[in-house]
Motif scaffolding. Structure first.
Motif, PDB file in Angstrom:
ATOM      1  N   UNK A 160       0.825  -1.216   0.000  1.00  0.00           N
ATOM      2  CA  UNK A 160       0.000   0.000   0.000  1.00  0.00           C
ATOM      3  C   UNK A 160       0.855   1.261   0.000  1.00  0.00           C
ATOM      4  N   UNK A 161       1.888   1.283   0.809  1.00  0.00           N
ATOM      5  CA  UNK A 161       2.725   2.480   0.939  1.00  0.00           C
ATOM      6  C   UNK A 161       4.146   2.254   0.442  1.00  0.00           C
ATOM      7  N   UNK A 162       4.321   1.277  -0.449  1.00  0.00           N
ATOM      8  CA  UNK A 162       5.651   0.980  -0.974  1.00  0.00           C
ATOM      9  C   UNK A 162       5.693   1.223  -2.476  1.00  0.00           C
ATOM     10  N   UNK A 163       6.824   1.715  -2.948  1.00  0.00           N
ATOM     11  CA  UNK A 163       7.006   1.769  -4.401  1.00  0.00           C
ATOM     12  C   UNK A 163       7.518   0.400  -4.849  1.00  0.00           C
ATOM     13  N   UNK A 164       7.456   0.157  -6.146  1.00  0.00           N
ATOM     14  CA  UNK A 164       7.791  -1.161  -6.697  1.00  0.00           C
ATOM     15  C   UNK A 164       9.251  -1.540  -6.451  1.00  0.00           C
ATOM     16  N   UNK A 165      10.152  -0.575  -6.525  1.00  0.00           N
ATOM     17  CA  UNK A 165      11.574  -0.888  -6.303  1.00  0.00           C
ATOM     18  C   UNK A 165      11.841  -1.333  -4.871  1.00  0.00           C
ATOM     19  N   UNK A 166      11.219  -0.657  -3.942  1.00  0.00           N
ATOM     20  CA  UNK A 166      11.390  -1.035  -2.536  1.00  0.00           C
ATOM     21  C   UNK A 166      10.791  -2.417  -2.284  1.00  0.00           C
TER      22      UNK A 166
END
Length: 187
Positions: A160-166
């Motif tokens: 929910x609060x993460x970008x794809x790279x992370x």
């Protein structure tokens, strides 16, 4: 290893998998490669599931025979309530077993409001993916993701609060722990 990324439509499976592919120098096999071919040939009629099984079996047979790939990433939107989806998940696990590779089941989740926002992203229309939040709501009310939550290598990630790279980095870190631990579970 075989990393199986499962989650509902629009949670970011393919986007995360693309980043994970780069991090892990992996082969990426998106579920739409099989699903889109089966739908193109059969529509969604009674031949769809048998054809999907056939092309999956042929592809998996070729992958197993290659024995060249150190890491393969699969993406899927599978429902625990549908026997054919549970069977597809098991087929991926069995592929890992037949290749002697660790199986890493990953469940990607996302809050419904964020999921709906991601669902309408323009790049999803390029691949003909689901983009209707009402249909997503109907899917979410009827189905839960098929996953192996009790598998020793299982990993669940709320994006929910993460970008794809992370998210990809967190999955790669989990995979490293699974393969470095003593007695890593292969299947």
């Amino acid at each position: 290893m075989i990393v199986h990324i499962c989650g509902m439509p629009g949670v970011g499976k393919f986007t995360i998998a693309k980043h994970l592919k780069m991090l892990m120098s992996a082969r990426l096999i998106d579920n739409h490669l099989f699903v889109d071919l089966a739908e193109s040939v059969c529509g969604r009629d009674e031949d769809y599931i048998p054809f999907l099984k056939d092309i999956t079996a042929l592809s998996f047979s070729r992958l197993a025979a290659r024995k060249k790939d150190g890491c393969i990433i699969f993406t899927n939107a599978l429902a625990a309530e549908l026997p054919e989806d549970v069977e597809r998940l098991e087929t991926v696990r069995l592929l890992a077993e037949s290749m002697g590779l660790p199986f890493i089941p990953v469940l990607i989740t996302c809050a419904q409001d964020e999921n709906s926002k991601r669902l309408v992203a323009e790049d999803r229309s390029i691949k003909g993916k689901l983009r209707n939040p009402d249909v997503l709501g109907d899917i979410l009310s009827k189905y839960t993701p098929a996953h192996n939550p009790h598998h020793p290598n299982a990993f669940t990630l709320d994006t929910t609060n993460l970008d794809a790279r992370t998210a990809a980095k967190l999955i790669a870190d989990h995979c490293a722990k699974c393969t470095l631990s003593k007695g890593a579970t292969l299947t």
